[in-house]
Design an enzyme around this catalytic site. Structure first.
Site, short mmCIF file in Angstrom:
data_model
loop_
_atom_site.label_atom_id
_atom_site.label_comp_id
_atom_site.label_asym_id
_atom_site.label_seq_id
_atom_site.Cartn_x
_atom_site.Cartn_y
_atom_site.Cartn_z
N GLU A 19 -9.67 -1.88 5.56
CA GLU A 19 -10.15 -1.43 6.95
C GLU A 19 -11.37 -2.31 7.01
O GLU A 19 -11.99 -2.98 6.10
CB GLU A 19 -10.41 -0.01 6.89
CG GLU A 19 -9.58 0.83 6.48
CD GLU A 19 -8.52 1.16 7.95
OE1 GLU A 19 -8.25 0.12 8.65
OE2 GLU A 19 -8.00 2.38 8.22
N ASN B 66 -7.13 -2.70 14.33
CA ASN B 66 -8.65 -2.91 14.16
C ASN B 66 -8.72 -3.92 13.19
O ASN B 66 -9.87 -4.33 12.63
CB ASN B 66 -9.07 -1.53 13.44
CG ASN B 66 -8.50 -1.28 12.14
OD1 ASN B 66 -7.49 -2.00 11.56
ND2 ASN B 66 -8.91 -0.26 11.37
N HIS C 222 -6.90 -4.64 10.35
CA HIS C 222 -6.97 -4.42 8.84
C HIS C 222 -5.57 -5.20 8.53
O HIS C 222 -4.61 -5.15 9.14
CB HIS C 222 -6.77 -3.04 8.50
CG HIS C 222 -5.62 -2.11 8.70
ND1 HIS C 222 -5.74 -0.82 9.00
CD2 HIS C 222 -4.22 -2.45 8.97
CE1 HIS C 222 -4.38 -0.20 9.37
NE2 HIS C 222 -3.53 -1.21 9.29
N ASP D 272 0.90 -1.30 -0.04
CA ASP D 272 0.19 -0.16 0.10
C ASP D 272 1.11 1.11 0.07
O ASP D 272 2.02 1.28 -0.01
CB ASP D 272 -0.78 -0.03 1.20
CG ASP D 272 -0.26 -0.32 2.58
OD1 ASP D 272 0.88 -0.43 2.77
OD2 ASP D 272 -0.96 -0.78 3.55
P1 PGA Z 1 2.44 -1.55 12.62
O1 PGA Z 1 1.17 -1.32 11.59
O2 PGA Z 1 3.43 -2.54 12.08
O3 PGA Z 1 3.16 0.07 12.58
O4 PGA Z 1 1.88 -1.69 13.87
C1 PGA Z 1 0.80 -2.47 11.26
C2 PGA Z 1 -0.59 -2.57 10.19
O5 PGA Z 1 -1.09 -1.24 10.37
O6 PGA Z 1 -0.65 -2.88 9.25
#
Ligand code: PGA
Length: 268
Positions: free
Chosen positions: A143, A136, A138, A67
């Site tokens: 999302e 959350n 995702h 992404d």
């Molecule tokens: P993080 O993010 O590794 O910074 O915890 C993971 C994500 O949001 O996919």
């Protein structure tokens, strides 16, 4: 889903680095799906060490990132283009032309998404997709409540994710609200999905992903459909799992070729 639990993030990163290294070794033209965020950073450091020591090479590897934010210039320090250069690409022997990250500044964002899917297809598909998970649930920037068969597309971040990612920006209002992300359908087409999660703040999402129902309320739960999904967790991220003893039992009874902890030439 295969579940591997280790005492600390360092040991988790070593396992994921080993798996990546094995793909690089076993495939003529490996295609890696890569993730950003704080979770994979340790693993990237290990891959850089292995590459510098001449034990693995990325020369024939093609990569696709999950992404990118819409509207951040590629040299913006919080863009995922900048992240990947800083954390990995500038330190390994991957040909820069083999690296792919969605272009969040494309004049035609919809066309960019279609072309990204096409480029993945043209390589023959992703062999190993490395993933993190949001608090959350995702994966990529897919999302909750989005389609579980989505393709690469433009998405709007939830307020929860804007809050989570505000730590990388001056404040929450600076976090772009729009992103391009591979879809859940795109991710599920990878040969092997490997999701890494560390820390208490991931424990609810991890429990929902592995032991909850398959639901768009936790997009990562779609990995339960995948023929080969591996979750590598530290004890904190795994703390809410009800079937921990079962996961340990399964791992203890793995056949040699299924094991992740056998000494191999990629271990330091
Ligand atoms: P993080 O993010 O590794 O910074 O915890 C993971 C994500 O949001 O996919």
């Amino acid at each position: 889903m295969e579940v591997i639990i280790r005492d600390n993030p360092e040991d988790c990163a070593q396992i994921v680095a080993n798996v990546v290294a094995r793909y690089l070794d076993n495939k003529d033209k490996p295609v890696l799906g890569l993730a950003t965020g704080s979770t994979p950073e340790r693993m990237y450091k290990k891959l850089i060490e292995l590459n510098r020591a001449g034990r693995i090479s990325f020369k024939k590897t093609t990569s696709f990132n999950l992404d990118e934010y819409v509207g951040l210039p590629p040299d913006h320090p919080q863009s995922y283009h900048a992240y990947m250069k800083e954390k990995l690409f500038d330190h390994i022997d991957i040909p820069f032309g083999n690296t792919n990250i969605p272009d969040g500044n494309a004049a035609d964002l919809r066309e960019e998404c279609l072309q990204y899917e096409k480029r993945i297809r043209e390589t023959g598909g992703i062999d190993l997709q490395v993933l993190g998970i949001g608090s959350n649930g995702h994966i990529g920037f897919n999302e909750p409540i989005g389609s579980l068969s989505s393709r690469t597309w433009i998405k709007i971040l939830t307020r929860n994710t804007l809050r989570d990612n505000a730590r990388f920006f001056e404040d929450e209002s600076q976090v772009p609200r729009h992103v391009i992300t591979m879809g859940i359908g795109t991710i599920l087409e990878a040969e092997h999905c490997l999701i890494l999660a560390c820390g208490h703040h991931k424990s609810e999402a991890v429990q929902a992903m592995i032991e909850g129902p398959i639901t768009s309320q936790c997009p990562a739960s779609a990995l339960q459909f995948h023929k080969r999904a591996t979750a590598v967790l530290d004890v904190d991220a795994a703390c809410l799992l009800r079937l921990k003893e079962h996961y340990r039992w399964v791992e203890e009874n793995h056949l040699d070729w299924q094991r992740y902890d056998l000494p191999n030439r990629f271990e330091k």
